[in-house]
Motif scaffolding. Structure first.
Motif, PDB file in Angstrom:
ATOM      1  N   ALA A 189       0.854  -1.151   0.088  1.00  8.00           N
ATOM      2  CA  ALA A 189      -0.076   0.084   0.097  1.00  8.00           C
ATOM      3  C   ALA A 189       0.974   1.171   0.195  1.00  8.00           C
ATOM      4  CB  ALA A 189      -0.897  -0.080   1.224  1.00  8.00           C
ATOM      5  N   GLN A 190       1.933   1.045   1.030  1.00  7.27           N
ATOM      6  CA  GLN A 190       2.755   2.466   0.676  1.00  7.27           C
ATOM      7  C   GLN A 190       3.601   2.508  -0.597  1.00  7.27           C
ATOM      8  OE1 GLN A 190       5.438   1.662   4.172  1.00  7.27           O
ATOM      9  NE2 GLN A 190       3.916   1.815   5.642  1.00  7.27           N
ATOM     10  N   GLU A 191       3.927   1.575  -1.139  1.00  6.35           N
ATOM     11  CA  GLU A 191       4.603   1.914  -2.386  1.00  6.35           C
ATOM     12  C   GLU A 191       3.717   2.136  -3.433  1.00  6.35           C
ATOM     13  OE1 GLU A 191       6.873  -1.763  -3.309  1.00  6.35           O
ATOM     14  OE2 GLU A 191       8.454  -1.458  -1.592  1.00  6.35           O
ATOM     15  N   LEU A 192       2.500   1.599  -3.487  1.00  4.14           N
ATOM     16  CA  LEU A 192       1.590   1.963  -4.589  1.00  4.14           C
ATOM     17  C   LEU A 192       1.456   3.600  -4.297  1.00  4.14           C
ATOM     18  CD1 LEU A 192      -1.062  -0.954  -4.726  1.00  4.14           C
ATOM     19  CD2 LEU A 192       0.752  -0.449  -6.271  1.00  4.14           C
ATOM     20  N   ALA A 193       1.131   3.814  -3.168  1.00 10.37           N
ATOM     21  CA  ALA A 193       0.808   5.490  -2.928  1.00 10.37           C
ATOM     22  C   ALA A 193       1.881   6.317  -3.576  1.00 10.37           C
ATOM     23  CB  ALA A 193       0.568   5.805  -1.396  1.00 10.37           C
ATOM     24  N   ALA A 194       3.143   5.806  -3.431  1.00  6.32           N
ATOM     25  CA  ALA A 194       4.440   6.651  -4.027  1.00  6.32           C
ATOM     26  C   ALA A 194       4.537   6.308  -5.361  1.00  6.32           C
ATOM     27  CB  ALA A 194       5.476   6.381  -3.198  1.00  6.32           C
ATOM     28  N   SER A 195       3.971   5.439  -6.307  1.00  2.00           N
ATOM     29  CA  SER A 195       3.925   5.155  -7.572  1.00  2.00           C
ATOM     30  C   SER A 195       3.041   5.870  -8.478  1.00  2.00           C
ATOM     31  CB  SER A 195       4.055   3.541  -7.609  1.00  2.00           C
ATOM     32  OG  SER A 195       2.916   2.982  -7.392  1.00  2.00           O
ATOM     33  N   PRO A 196       3.068   5.742  -9.733  1.00  2.00           N
ATOM     34  CA  PRO A 196       2.030   6.160 -10.802  1.00  2.00           C
ATOM     35  C   PRO A 196       1.073   5.031 -10.836  1.00  2.00           C
ATOM     36  CG  PRO A 196       4.138   5.687 -11.912  1.00  2.00           C
ATOM     37  CD  PRO A 196       4.426   5.357 -10.370  1.00  2.00           C
ATOM     38  N   PHE A 197       1.160   3.968 -10.149  1.00  2.00           N
ATOM     39  CA  PHE A 197       0.283   2.965 -10.550  1.00  2.00           C
ATOM     40  C   PHE A 197      -0.772   3.200  -9.263  1.00  2.00           C
ATOM     41  CE2 PHE A 197       4.387   1.337 -12.052  1.00  2.00           C
ATOM     42  CZ  PHE A 197       3.994   1.241 -13.447  1.00  2.00           C
ATOM     43  N   ALA A 198      -2.216   2.552  -9.996  1.00  2.00           N
ATOM     44  CA  ALA A 198      -3.359   2.899  -8.895  1.00  2.00           C
ATOM     45  C   ALA A 198      -3.424   1.658  -8.157  1.00  2.00           C
ATOM     46  CB  ALA A 198      -4.561   3.052  -9.674  1.00  2.00           C
ATOM     47  N   THR A 199      -3.179   0.379  -8.834  1.00  2.00           N
ATOM     48  CA  THR A 199      -3.514  -0.733  -8.145  1.00  2.00           C
ATOM     49  C   THR A 199      -2.213  -1.747  -8.347  1.00  2.00           C
ATOM     50  OG1 THR A 199      -4.260  -1.901  -9.905  1.00  2.00           O
ATOM     51  CG2 THR A 199      -5.924  -0.762  -8.521  1.00  2.00           C
ATOM     52  N   ALA A 200      -2.116  -2.862  -7.490  1.00  2.00           N
ATOM     53  CA  ALA A 200      -0.944  -3.766  -7.823  1.00  2.00           C
ATOM     54  C   ALA A 200      -0.858  -4.480  -9.245  1.00  2.00           C
ATOM     55  CB  ALA A 200      -1.000  -4.898  -6.606  1.00  2.00           C
ATOM     56  N   GLU A 201      -2.452  -4.627  -9.539  1.00  2.00           N
ATOM     57  CA  GLU A 201      -2.553  -5.325 -11.038  1.00  2.00           C
ATOM     58  C   GLU A 201      -1.859  -4.567 -11.913  1.00  2.00           C
ATOM     59  OE1 GLU A 201      -4.742  -5.137  -8.673  1.00  2.00           O
ATOM     60  OE2 GLU A 201      -5.077  -7.136  -7.971  1.00  2.00           O
ATOM     61  N   ASP A 202      -2.111  -3.036 -12.056  1.00  2.00           N
ATOM     62  CA  ASP A 202      -1.448  -2.358 -12.997  1.00  2.00           C
ATOM     63  C   ASP A 202       0.136  -2.591 -12.996  1.00  2.00           C
ATOM     64  OD1 ASP A 202      -4.033  -1.558 -13.560  1.00  2.00           O
ATOM     65  OD2 ASP A 202      -3.902   0.226 -12.295  1.00  2.00           O
TER      66      ASP A 202
END
Length: 444
Positions: free
Chosen positions: A152-165
């Motif tokens: 969750a923390q790394e998704l918040a700092a990345s341009p991806f919305a979900t882990a699937e993306d």
């Protein structure tokens, strides 16, 4: 029963005897009396035979009574042991019954103790497996929660919305590894160049780029020289290690060689000494023989002193040395009249015979001393008596008589007629035309 039978037979015999006596007193028929007497004698003999067997039967009765008493004691002891065993068995049965009731109360109705006991093993294994599985499940749950929080923390700092993306945008592992290596190499090169340009000696560099071709050739040439120097240095280090190893081996070999040389010198000295090649130039064999010869001389001098009236004694000498055949085995004669030693060859014929006889007797005494007291009971002397004057002949015969009186047999082979007066018996050899004949002779 035998005693009773003997008593009855004795009573019958006595009654028959009384009847015979009574009838004999009344003038009965002699034939009837003799028959009654014979019957009484037979009855008396039977009673006497039974009476003779009575002591043996009484002894057997006594032995049987002792055996009966011993068996009674053994039966009593066995009965006591049986009672104790029965009591112990009853107590054990009572304990078993009590334990069975206690187990039944603890387990409850409908459960067999043996079945329960056999089920303990699988149940314990299953419980241990359950405990291990519960621990692994707890750890897996904790790791899953930590991974979810990190995602969750790394998704918040990345341009991806979900882990699937993010998973859809992933490239192959090898491509990503190559990119990582290129980035790392680039960053390292940048850092190296920055450090190089920031050096103080490069602060005054000209704006125009200098000619680096000549510098590159010099660098290549010097690099080759450096490589060759490193190679020579490596070769020199290897040579140094080899020289050091060889030096250590040489030092060890030198030490071992010195020890071996010292041992070889000792062995050579012992060998030379044993072979008579070193002072006193007497071999080991001759040294041993010299020791025996010294013992022989000691015994021989006792005889020679008597035979020569105390004049001569034999002395052992080392003359004939320096490896000579007689080194250590030489003999000289001590003359008490002059007090000096001289060669044995200077003795006269009679004196030589006396010395030879003394040495022969000394050999016999030495053999007896070294053989555990086993005596040499016979001694034969061949000739030599003709070289003795009457006095010396008398002394020699006195010594031989002492030996004979000590238990030895002395045989003399001689043609001297004066010996016949001292010899009690002998064998005379008579020469003839048809050969020699023998004759036994004796003198009283």
């Amino acid at each position: 029963q035998a005693a009773q039978a003997a008593a009855v037979a004795l009573a019958n015999a006595q009654a028959a005897l009384g009847v015979v006596l009574e009838k004999a007193g009344d003038g009965v028929d002699p034939l009837a009396a003799r028959q009654a007497a014979g019957t009484a004698a037979a009855a008396h003999q039977a009673a006497q035979s039974l009476a003779e067997g009575l002591p043996a039967l009484e002894q057997q009765t006594t032995d049987r009574e002792q055996q009966r008493q011993q068996l009674a004691k053994a039966i009593e002891a066995a009965a006591t042991a049986i009672a104790l065993e029965n009591q112990a068995a009853a107590e054990a049965s009572q304990r078993q019954q009590t334990l069975a009731e206690q187990v039944a109360r603890e387990l409850g109705e409908g459960l067999e103790p043996g079945v329960v006991l056999r089920a303990f093993g699988p149940l314990e294994a299953a419980l241990q497996a359950l405990v291990a599985g519960a621990g692994a499940h707890t750890r897996a749950t904790s790791e899953l929660e930590q991974a979810a929080r990190r995602l969750a923390q790394e998704l918040a700092a990345s341009p991806f919305a979900t882990a699937e993306d993010a998973a859809a945008a992933l490239q192959e592992e090898s491509w990503r590894l190559k990119l990582v290596e290129r980035i790392a190499a680039y960053e390292a090169a940048v850092i190296e160049q920055r450090n190089l340009l920031a050096a103080p000696d490069l602060a005054d560099l000209p704006e125009a780029r200098p000619d680096t071709a000549a510098a590159g050739e010099a660098v290549a040439r010097l690099d080759g020289a450096r490589t060759r120097a490193v190679e020579r240095h490596s070769e020199a280090r290897a040579a140094q290690r080899e020289i050091t190893r060889l030096t250590a081996e040489h030092r060890t070999g030198t030490t071992a060689l010195a020890a071996k040389q010292e041992r070889a010198e000792r062995l050579s000295a012992v060998a030379n000494r044993c072979q008579g090649k070193a002072a006193p130039y007497i071999s080991l064999q001759r040294w041993v023989l010299s020791a025996y010869l010294a013992d022989i001389c000691g015994y021989a001098n006792q005889r020679l002193t008597l035979m020569t009236s105390g004049r001569y004694q034999l002395r052992l000498t080392d003359e004939g040395g320096h490896g000579g055949r007689n080194a250590g085995l030489g003999l000289r004669v001590l003359d008490a009249y002059t007090g000096e030693e001289r060669e044995v060859s200077s003795l006269s014929g009679g004196e030589t015979f006396q010395a030879s006889l003394a040495l022969a007797l000394g050999v016999a005494d030495t053999v007896q001393a070294h053989a555990g007291g086993v005596p040499l009971e016979a001694l034969f002397i061949d000739e030599g008596f003709g070289s003795l004057d009457p006095d010396n002949l008398q002394l020699a015969m006195d010594e031989l008589d002492r030996l004979r009186e000590g238990g030895r047999m002395i045989g003399l082979i001689s043609h001297v007629s004066a010996l016949r007066e001292r010899i009690r018996g002998g064998i005379e050899v008579i020469a003839g035309d048809r050969g020699s004949t023998l004759r036994l002779s004796s003198s009283v």
